[in-house]
Design a protein around this motif. Structure first.
Motif, PDB file in Angstrom:
ATOM      1  N   TRP A  27       9.176 -15.986  10.682  1.00 46.36           N
ATOM      2  CA  TRP A  27       8.518 -16.435   9.455  1.00 46.36           C
ATOM      3  C   TRP A  27       8.230 -15.253   8.537  1.00 46.36           C
ATOM      4  N   GLN A  28       7.874 -14.121   9.136  1.00 47.04           N
ATOM      5  CA  GLN A  28       7.516 -12.954   8.333  1.00 47.04           C
ATOM      6  C   GLN A  28       8.690 -12.475   7.486  1.00 47.04           C
ATOM      7  N   VAL A  29       9.914 -12.623   8.001  1.00 45.03           N
ATOM      8  CA  VAL A  29      11.087 -12.124   7.301  1.00 45.03           C
ATOM      9  C   VAL A  29      11.307 -12.884   6.011  1.00 45.03           C
ATOM     10  N   TRP A  30      11.350 -14.229   6.094  1.00 45.45           N
ATOM     11  CA  TRP A  30      11.645 -15.003   4.896  1.00 45.45           C
ATOM     12  C   TRP A  30      10.425 -15.182   3.994  1.00 45.45           C
ATOM     13  N   LEU A  31       9.233 -14.987   4.535  1.00 43.64           N
ATOM     14  CA  LEU A  31       8.029 -15.167   3.724  1.00 43.64           C
ATOM     15  C   LEU A  31       7.683 -13.918   2.904  1.00 43.64           C
ATOM     16  N   SER A  32       8.109 -12.741   3.345  1.00 46.35           N
ATOM     17  CA  SER A  32       7.700 -11.496   2.693  1.00 46.35           C
ATOM     18  C   SER A  32       8.167 -11.403   1.242  1.00 46.35           C
ATOM     19  N   LEU A  33       9.405 -11.832   0.953  1.00 43.09           N
ATOM     20  CA  LEU A  33       9.928 -11.720  -0.413  1.00 43.09           C
ATOM     21  C   LEU A  33       9.201 -12.644  -1.389  1.00 43.09           C
ATOM     22  N   PRO A  34       9.124 -13.971  -1.128  1.00 39.63           N
ATOM     23  CA  PRO A  34       8.380 -14.825  -2.071  1.00 39.63           C
ATOM     24  C   PRO A  34       6.903 -14.450  -2.177  1.00 39.63           C
ATOM     25  N   LEU A  35       6.316 -13.978  -1.076  1.00 41.01           N
ATOM     26  CA  LEU A  35       4.905 -13.582  -1.122  1.00 41.01           C
ATOM     27  C   LEU A  35       4.702 -12.366  -2.012  1.00 41.01           C
ATOM     28  N   PHE A  39       2.635 -12.209  -5.472  1.00 38.52           N
ATOM     29  CA  PHE A  39       1.578 -11.207  -5.640  1.00 38.52           C
ATOM     30  C   PHE A  39       1.765 -10.445  -6.957  1.00 38.52           C
ATOM     31  N   LEU A  40       2.985 -10.010  -7.238  1.00 39.49           N
ATOM     32  CA  LEU A  40       3.262  -9.301  -8.493  1.00 39.49           C
ATOM     33  C   LEU A  40       3.023 -10.210  -9.696  1.00 39.49           C
ATOM     34  N   LEU A  41       3.410 -11.475  -9.556  1.00 34.64           N
ATOM     35  CA  LEU A  41       3.179 -12.437 -10.644  1.00 34.64           C
ATOM     36  C   LEU A  41       1.685 -12.635 -10.891  1.00 34.64           C
ATOM     37  N   ALA A  42       0.913 -12.757  -9.808  1.00 33.62           N
ATOM     38  CA  ALA A  42      -0.536 -12.941  -9.940  1.00 33.62           C
ATOM     39  C   ALA A  42      -1.188 -11.735 -10.607  1.00 33.62           C
ATOM     40  N   VAL A  81      -6.421  -9.410   0.296  1.00 33.04           N
ATOM     41  CA  VAL A  81      -5.663 -10.054   1.373  1.00 33.04           C
ATOM     42  C   VAL A  81      -4.183  -9.686   1.387  1.00 33.04           C
ATOM     43  N   ILE A  82      -3.500  -9.846   0.255  1.00 31.48           N
ATOM     44  CA  ILE A  82      -2.032  -9.809   0.239  1.00 31.48           C
ATOM     45  C   ILE A  82      -1.447  -8.439   0.584  1.00 31.48           C
ATOM     46  N   PRO A  83      -1.951  -7.302   0.058  1.00 33.05           N
ATOM     47  CA  PRO A  83      -1.352  -6.012   0.453  1.00 33.05           C
ATOM     48  C   PRO A  83      -1.375  -5.778   1.961  1.00 33.05           C
ATOM     49  N   LYS A  84      -2.452  -6.167   2.635  1.00 33.93           N
ATOM     50  CA  LYS A  84      -2.513  -6.003   4.089  1.00 33.93           C
ATOM     51  C   LYS A  84      -1.496  -6.900   4.785  1.00 33.93           C
ATOM     52  N   VAL A  85      -1.344  -8.129   4.281  1.00 31.92           N
ATOM     53  CA  VAL A  85      -0.356  -9.043   4.866  1.00 31.92           C
ATOM     54  C   VAL A  85       1.048  -8.475   4.724  1.00 31.92           C
ATOM     55  N   LEU A  86       1.373  -7.944   3.545  1.00 32.76           N
ATOM     56  CA  LEU A  86       2.694  -7.354   3.318  1.00 32.76           C
ATOM     57  C   LEU A  86       2.897  -6.096   4.171  1.00 32.76           C
ATOM     58  N   ALA A  87       1.839  -5.323   4.373  1.00 35.90           N
ATOM     59  CA  ALA A  87       1.936  -4.135   5.237  1.00 35.90           C
ATOM     60  C   ALA A  87       2.247  -4.540   6.679  1.00 35.90           C
ATOM     61  N   ILE A  88       1.701  -5.670   7.110  1.00 33.06           N
ATOM     62  CA  ILE A  88       2.014  -6.181   8.451  1.00 33.06           C
ATOM     63  C   ILE A  88       3.473  -6.631   8.510  1.00 33.06           C
ATOM     64  N   VAL A 282      -2.931 -17.942   3.759  1.00 32.71           N
ATOM     65  CA  VAL A 282      -2.351 -16.867   2.959  1.00 32.71           C
ATOM     66  C   VAL A 282      -2.013 -17.362   1.555  1.00 32.71           C
ATOM     67  N   LEU A 283      -1.343 -18.514   1.484  1.00 32.36           N
ATOM     68  CA  LEU A 283      -0.910 -19.047   0.189  1.00 32.36           C
ATOM     69  C   LEU A 283      -2.089 -19.400  -0.710  1.00 32.36           C
ATOM     70  N   HIS A 284      -3.203 -19.814  -0.088  1.00 37.51           N
ATOM     71  CA  HIS A 284      -4.375 -20.171  -0.894  1.00 37.51           C
ATOM     72  C   HIS A 284      -4.966 -18.968  -1.626  1.00 37.51           C
ATOM     73  N   HIS A 285      -4.638 -17.765  -1.152  1.00 37.70           N
ATOM     74  CA  HIS A 285      -5.151 -16.558  -1.806  1.00 37.70           C
ATOM     75  C   HIS A 285      -4.213 -16.021  -2.877  1.00 37.70           C
TER      76      HIS A 285
END
Length: 315
Positions: A27-35, A39-42, A81-88, A282-285
């Protein structure tokens, strides 16, 4: 490090490990790009909205001040939240210190509650604009915004403060692996060797008191707005009134729908994959933060024109 409690020796842990999708690591592989794109859009959309409202004097009105407050909350929540998730996802940096974990827990609880409170105040703003249009300039003033901001900060800062404090006072002496992408209160306190009943009760009572009361008042405001709109006889008045609160209503749907689905999946956790609540959390943030400024930018004529003027000046 060891400590003793009631005659039993405990091995204390000094940090936590965030395991986002332990059962489905792909899940982390395909989720990292849209996430990362969300994040950049937000970040970009909220920054543009804040700059536009700051520089355009025509937007120096209470409604846009409230929208600026909402954008600031979205930016802080995303950065928490999001930078830490992407770092993981990218670098496998799962470790997080106790202090950073409890700080993240506090910011998430506090700022989500503040967002809910801002939506409630914005609903009241729309109620006054439609149901009492002649009194609107005298009720919704700069002073009103200042008082509302003080209320939002004081209520939510104080009410959510016990959440990390109750979690931090517990003993953590067994596992240190949090099955989540962030330090949510329940995911962390579940690892404790102590009884976390008080944590669960306060989380439940505090959450429903803050978010529940806001949603009830929002629902009441829109019920009164709908009743007032249905009474309008002037041609085009109903359409204009609905357009006035349309953007705000869409923002509430973004915020509440994902939150409601997240709560329902937690209730029915035996029937859904354990990864689903983590993903929704994650998505709610990030999704509401990315879409809120876009909805207002597209649907609000004044903001759209302000952005266009700024773009022309920059060129």
């Amino acid at each position: 490090m060891t400590t003793q409690k009631n005659g039993t020796v405990f091995i204390e842990i000094s940090d936590f490990l965030l395991n986002c999708f332990l059962r489905s690591p792909n899940w982390q592989v395909w989720l990292s790009l849209p996430l990362s794109l969300l994040f950049l859009l937000a970040m970009g959309a909220n920054a543009i909205l804040l700059i536009t409202i700051r520089l355009e004097t025509s937007l120096h009105e209470p409604m846009y001040y409230l929208l600026s407050f909402l954008s600031l909350l979205d930016i802080v929540l995303c950065l928490t939240v999001i930078p830490k998730v992407l770092a993981i996802f990218w670098f496998d940096l799962k470790s997080i210190s106790f202090s950073a974990c409890f700080l993240q827990m506090y910011i998430m609880n506090c700022f989500l509650a503040m967002e809910s409170c801002i939506f409630m105040i914005m609903a009241y703003d729309r109620y006054v604009a439609i149901c009492h249009p002649l009194r609107y300039p005298s009720i919704i003033t700069d002073q009103f915004v200042i008082k509302a901001a003080i209320f939002v900060l004081s209520r939510n800062v104080l009410m959510t403060l016990p959440v990390p404090i109750l979690s931090a006072r517990l003993y953590y002496c067994r596992e240190n692996i949090i099955e989540n992408c962030m330090c949510s209160n329940m995911a962390v306190s579940r690892l404790s060797c102590d009884d976390a009943t008080i944590n669960r009760l306060y989380q439940f009572a505090g959450g429903w008191t803050l978010l529940g009361s806001d949603l009830i008042l929002i629902f009441l405001s829109y019920t009164l707005i709908l009743r007032a709109v249905l009474r309008l006889k002037t041609e085009g008045a109903m359409t204009k009134a609905l357009r006035t609160c349309g953007s705000h209503f869409i923002l509430i749907l973004f915020f509440s729908t994902i939150l409601l689905v997240f709560i329902l999946t937690l209730v029915a956790k035996k029937k859904v994959s354990p990864n689903v609540p983590i993903l929704l959390n994650v998505l709610h943030h990030v999704i509401p933060a990315a879409l809120n400024p876009i909805v207002y930018g597209v649907r609000t004529k004044e903001i759209k024109q302000g952005i266009q003027r700024l773009l022309k000046k920059s060129w």
